[in-house]
Write a protein that holds these residues in place. Structure first.
Motif, mmCIF file in Angstrom:
data_model
loop_
_atom_site.group_PDB
_atom_site.id
_atom_site.type_symbol
_atom_site.label_atom_id
_atom_site.label_comp_id
_atom_site.label_asym_id
_atom_site.label_seq_id
_atom_site.Cartn_x
_atom_site.Cartn_y
_atom_site.Cartn_z
ATOM 1 N N ASP A 247 0.838 -1.208 0.000
ATOM 2 C CA ASP A 247 0.000 0.000 0.000
ATOM 3 C C ASP A 247 0.871 1.256 0.000
ATOM 4 O O ASP A 247 0.420 2.340 0.348
ATOM 5 C CB ASP A 247 -0.951 -0.007 1.217
ATOM 6 C CG ASP A 247 -0.195 0.088 2.536
ATOM 7 O OD1 ASP A 247 1.056 -0.056 2.529
ATOM 8 O OD2 ASP A 247 -0.831 0.308 3.580
ATOM 9 N N LEU A 248 2.141 1.099 -0.375
ATOM 10 C CA LEU A 248 3.106 2.201 -0.453
ATOM 11 C C LEU A 248 3.417 2.816 0.911
ATOM 12 O O LEU A 248 3.761 4.002 1.014
ATOM 13 C CB LEU A 248 2.655 3.282 -1.450
ATOM 14 C CG LEU A 248 2.304 2.771 -2.856
ATOM 15 C CD1 LEU A 248 1.957 3.929 -3.775
ATOM 16 C CD2 LEU A 248 3.457 1.948 -3.460
ATOM 17 N N ALA A 249 3.291 2.021 1.972
ATOM 18 C CA ALA A 249 3.730 2.425 3.306
ATOM 19 C C ALA A 249 4.272 1.158 3.980
ATOM 20 O O ALA A 249 3.794 0.055 3.704
ATOM 21 C CB ALA A 249 2.561 2.989 4.114
ATOM 22 N N ASN A 250 5.256 1.342 4.818
ATOM 23 C CA ASN A 250 5.887 0.168 5.430
ATOM 24 C C ASN A 250 5.107 -0.356 6.629
ATOM 25 O O ASN A 250 4.597 0.425 7.434
ATOM 26 C CB ASN A 250 7.310 0.520 5.866
ATOM 27 C CG ASN A 250 8.184 0.887 4.684
ATOM 28 O OD1 ASN A 250 8.369 0.075 3.782
ATOM 29 N ND2 ASN A 250 8.700 2.106 4.674
ATOM 30 N N GLU A 251 5.050 -1.674 6.735
ATOM 31 C CA GLU A 251 4.434 -2.310 7.905
ATOM 32 C C GLU A 251 5.500 -2.745 8.909
ATOM 33 O O GLU A 251 5.238 -2.869 10.093
ATOM 34 C CB GLU A 251 3.615 -3.547 7.496
ATOM 35 C CG GLU A 251 2.232 -3.216 6.974
ATOM 36 C CD GLU A 251 2.250 -2.477 5.666
ATOM 37 O OE1 GLU A 251 1.569 -1.438 5.570
ATOM 38 O OE2 GLU A 251 2.942 -2.905 4.727
ATOM 39 N N VAL A 252 6.688 -3.047 8.401
ATOM 40 C CA VAL A 252 7.780 -3.523 9.263
ATOM 41 C C VAL A 252 9.006 -2.646 9.020
ATOM 42 O O VAL A 252 9.352 -2.365 7.873
ATOM 43 C CB VAL A 252 8.121 -4.999 8.933
ATOM 44 C CG1 VAL A 252 9.353 -5.459 9.708
ATOM 45 C CG2 VAL A 252 6.936 -5.904 9.252
ATOM 46 N N TYR A 253 9.629 -2.213 10.101
ATOM 47 C CA TYR A 253 10.877 -1.444 10.019
ATOM 48 C C TYR A 253 11.962 -2.245 10.711
ATOM 49 O O TYR A 253 11.685 -2.971 11.681
ATOM 50 C CB TYR A 253 10.730 -0.089 10.718
ATOM 51 C CG TYR A 253 9.776 0.841 10.012
ATOM 52 C CD1 TYR A 253 10.249 1.783 9.099
ATOM 53 C CD2 TYR A 253 8.407 0.765 10.233
ATOM 54 C CE1 TYR A 253 9.378 2.627 8.432
ATOM 55 C CE2 TYR A 253 7.529 1.609 9.571
ATOM 56 C CZ TYR A 253 8.018 2.547 8.675
ATOM 57 O OH TYR A 253 7.152 3.378 8.019
#
Ligand code: CU
Length: 382
Positions: A247-253
């Motif tokens: 979705d063009l955003a990170n879920e995991v960093y």
């Protein structure tokens, strides 16, 4: 999970990363099994970060994705603890001119990796790992990198450093000479001088660029100065993230791919002994990343291109492709947290610990100062 009671944000592509902190994320197939918990317990409202929260199977009331579970490093084919101190020096031979030629072979593969317990990601890799190998050379050498594209997608290797346009790994440039975009099944050999000394990086430069980078096609590239650097316990930290539901955003960093890995396995270092960290930010979809260390300060050498530090600090901010060398020593035994001082990233995996000497010798005061600053240790954010 009322301690992390953010309101889930619905986007047209499904659930956003913020909802991961809620619990609604458990319903999203792409992130099934990903739950934020504290030590051996699920998050509880009203904690003060000290005292009662020390119960549970874990040593600390730290955040993790799924208590008691780790990713399958074997199936990933790489282990973040080993990757930390894994420098790839390639193969060398001396040319007739007396100059050293250093060579590597890098193969791009599509490969599923586990970035948090139960959370898999269809990565694109250099040599099967994310980040790719940390290539290390010495200033002035001639470098040759044979790139083989065994992926189903076109890729390149774009190095940061001084080189000709043909060697830039840029689609459209040098296509008639075998360079430019390297199609599946093709290969190309990049050749350039090791210059300037410092900490650099390489990554794929095929469009859409954000997608090709975010999939995992990047790595650190170290060029040592001719005279070398002082002896130290050296390690590489590539700050990255994963958009697991696209979705063009990170879920995991993370640092070196696996969220919370260095919380589960603190990095062992000796007390009063020099440590050097090669820190690179490749994070896609977020404008900045940062590194902060508890109970300590470090000398910072931006891009590593000068032997004089520009700053003595405990926090550094990096945009994408920014990198720098950190030099420090730990004066006291104990466990010292390091994390992104973007608290959201810290809570979604970008956190770790250094374990210095014998932690049983740390003082109560040191222990308290370690935990009271945890972003999730201050009770409900609501
Ligand atoms: Cu690519």
């Amino acid at each position: 999970m009322s301690n992390f009671s953010f309101v889930p944000e619905q986007t047209d592509k499904g659930i956003s990363r913020r909802s991961l902190l809620g619990g609604a994320a458990l319903a999203a197939p792409a992130v099934a099994g990903l739950a934020l918990s504290r030590g051996g317990e699920t998050a509880v409202a009203g904690t003060n970060g000290h005292g009662a929260k020390h119960a549970g199977h874990s040593e600390f009331p730290h955040a993790t994705f799924a208590a008691g579970r780790t990713v399958d490093h074997k199936s990933n084919g790489f282990h973040p603890t080993e990757l930390l101190r894994d420098f790839d020096y390639g193969k060398t031979r001396r040319l007739a001119s007396g100059r050293v030629l250093r060579e590597w072979e890098i193969v791009a593969h599509d490969r599923e990796i586990e970035v948090a317990p139960g959370v898999t990601y269809e990565a694109w890799t250099y040599n099967g790992r994310v980040p790719g190998p940390t290539l290390r050379a010495q200033e002035g050498e001639l470098l040759r990198v044979r790139f083989v594209n065994a992926s189903e997608h076109p890729h390149t290797m774009h190095f940061h450093g001084l080189h000709s346009a043909l060697m830039d790994g840029m689609p459209g440039i040098g296509e008639n000479r075998g360079g430019g975009q390297i199609e599946p099944g093709e290969d190309f050999t990049y050749e350039f001088d090791a210059s300037p000394f410092g900490l650099h990086l390489y990554h794929c430069h095929v469009a859409p660029l954000a997608a090709h980078i975010a999939r995992g096609l990047y790595g650190a590239f170290v060029i040592d100065p001719k005279a070398g650097r002082p002896e130290a316990d050296e390690m590489v930290m590539v700050m990255n993230g994963f958009d697991t539901n696209f979705d063009l955003a990170n879920e995991v960093y993370a640092v070196n791919t696996v969220g919370f890995h260095y919380v589960d396995e603190p990095i062992r270092v000796a007390r009063r002994s020099p440590v050097r960290i090669y820190l690179v930010n490749v994070l896609e979809y977020d404008p900045v990343n940062s590194f902060h260390i508890h109970g300590n300060f470090f000398n910072y050498f931006p891009t590593g291109t000068s032997l004089q530090p520009t700053e003595f600090t405990d926090t550094v901010i990096q945009g994408q492709a920014q990198r720098g060398i950190l030099e420090l020593e730990f004066p006291y035994d104990g466990d010292y947290m390091f994390h992104a001082h973007v608290s959201e990233f810290a809570e979604l995996g970008w956190s770790g610990f250094f374990r210095v000497g014998d932690p049983s010798r740390m003082t109560a005061a040191a222990a308290a100062s370690m935990y009271c600053d945890l972003p999730w240790g201050k009770g409900s954010p609501a």
